[in-house]
Write a protein that holds these residues in place. Structure first.
Motif, mmCIF file in Angstrom:
data_model
loop_
_atom_site.group_PDB
_atom_site.id
_atom_site.type_symbol
_atom_site.label_atom_id
_atom_site.label_comp_id
_atom_site.label_asym_id
_atom_site.label_seq_id
_atom_site.Cartn_x
_atom_site.Cartn_y
_atom_site.Cartn_z
ATOM 1 N N ASP A 43 -34.674 38.046 -33.061
ATOM 2 C CA ASP A 43 -33.877 37.981 -31.890
ATOM 3 C C ASP A 43 -34.158 39.204 -31.096
ATOM 4 N N CYS A 44 -35.120 40.249 -31.512
ATOM 5 C CA CYS A 44 -35.189 41.091 -30.954
ATOM 6 C C CYS A 44 -36.929 41.090 -29.994
ATOM 7 N N GLY A 45 -37.757 40.450 -30.622
ATOM 8 C CA GLY A 45 -38.756 40.097 -30.135
ATOM 9 C C GLY A 45 -39.821 40.576 -31.806
ATOM 10 N N VAL A 46 -39.320 40.853 -32.774
ATOM 11 C CA VAL A 46 -39.859 41.939 -33.723
ATOM 12 C C VAL A 46 -40.714 39.955 -34.456
ATOM 13 N N ALA A 47 -41.370 40.793 -34.968
ATOM 14 C CA ALA A 47 -42.070 39.593 -35.905
ATOM 15 C C ALA A 47 -41.912 39.481 -37.160
ATOM 16 N N VAL A 48 -41.350 37.952 -37.762
ATOM 17 C CA VAL A 48 -41.193 38.486 -39.181
ATOM 18 C C VAL A 48 -41.574 37.903 -40.175
ATOM 19 N N ARG A 49 -42.242 38.515 -40.929
ATOM 20 C CA ARG A 49 -43.696 37.518 -42.450
ATOM 21 C C ARG A 49 -43.045 37.347 -43.391
ATOM 22 N N ARG A 50 -43.062 36.871 -44.211
ATOM 23 C CA ARG A 50 -42.385 36.077 -45.665
ATOM 24 C C ARG A 50 -43.169 37.056 -46.421
ATOM 25 N N GLY A 51 -42.989 37.835 -47.466
ATOM 26 C CA GLY A 51 -43.817 38.888 -48.686
ATOM 27 C C GLY A 51 -42.762 38.906 -49.458
ATOM 28 N N ASP A 52 -42.676 39.130 -50.674
ATOM 29 C CA ASP A 52 -42.251 39.541 -52.409
ATOM 30 C C ASP A 52 -42.838 40.078 -53.184
#
Length: 285
Positions: A43-52
């Protein structure tokens, strides 16, 4: 690009919040096992990526384009933390990351009685062998756990421990803010970087502080370690976790958490929070 793992947790989540005050959101990406939990950053414009860490194939893409990568250490006492960290470091090499920063711990050493301290030391060796510039953020023992370690002194008037030694209790919030300052410095801090509060009180010192704050005498009882383990298990604690905690006390007794460093205060531009601040806080609520 600054890529940060563990941002849905308290430590690195706070680091992202502080970093957003210093760099544009478009320069930040966060990596999470469950991307839904990172919605506030999206919501702040930060990219979100999945990783584990436990799914190595997910990591190279998650770390892609990272000039700096902040790796949070595994917090599961039962996990093979070093293997998980190795997965992340290997993926960083594959992704061509510019610098790895890692949330380590003061007193990290292969011979410490404190299990996570051994894991951190082994991980630092992996970083040194990676060929990538690296920074290990050796944070002091997180101060919010002090109330847990000192247990119910407000009710009993006694702090009971299996060993006593100095600990540089350091506010996790301060460590998170310092990490943001270091990330924003773009490589100004290299290698082992110790971030601690300005003092390392013993549990005897903590009892004295508690006495001052409460206006009543708070005593310190140092039990034989096996008696302490048996007493904790008798209250319903799992022996695995009790012995995990015993390692912390033994490491304190051997001086692994005794050192203090002025760098944290320098980075914050103020004195870090103290153990007294932590003990006083519950009384204010």
């Amino acid at each position: 690009m600054i890529v940060i793992t563990g941002a849905t947790g308290a430590l690195n989540g706070a680091t992202v919040d502080h970093l957003l005050e210093r760099v544009p959101a478009s320069d930040i990406a966060v990596v999470a096992r469950n991307i839904a939990k990172a919605q506030r950053f999206a919501d702040c414009g930060v990219a979100v990526r999945r990783g584990d860490y436990a799914d190595p194939s997910s990591l190279p893409a998650a770390f892609e384009g990272a000039d700096q990568l902040l790796l949070v250490s595994s917090s599961d006492p039962a996990a093979d933390a070093v293997s998980l960290h190795r997965n992340a470091i290997d993926a960083a090499i594959t992704a061509g990351v510019g610098r790895i920063l890692y949330t380590s711990h003061q007193g990290a050493a292969l011979d410490t009685p404190f299990g996570p301290g051994r894991d951190h030391a082994a991980t630092e060796q992996l970083l040194a062998e990676s060929g990538i510039p690296w920074t290990s953020l050796r944070n002091g023992f997180y101060a919010h756990s002090l109330n847990w370690f000192t247990s119910s002194w407000r009710q009993t008037g006694v702090i009971t421990v299996p060993a006593d030694g100095p600990v540089s209790w350091t506010a996790r919030e301060d460590a998170a803010e310092a990490a943001a300052v270091i990330l924003a410095s773009n490589g100004a801090y290299d290698g082992l970087t110790t971030l601690t509060a300005g003092a390392a009180p013993t549990f005897a010192d903590i009892a004295a502080i508690a006495s001052e704050l409460s206006g009543e005498t708070v005593g310190l009882v140092v039990m034989e370690s096996e008696d302490w383990v048996a007493a904790q298990v008798a209250t319903g604690q799992k022996e695995f976790m009790v012995r995990f905690l015993l390692g912390m006390y033994e490491a304190a007794d051997q001086g692994f958490f005794a050192g203090v460093d002025p760098l944290l205060a320098t980075l914050l531009g103020r004195e870090p929070r103290t153990a007294r601040d932590v003990l006083a806080q519950p009384a204010a609520h």
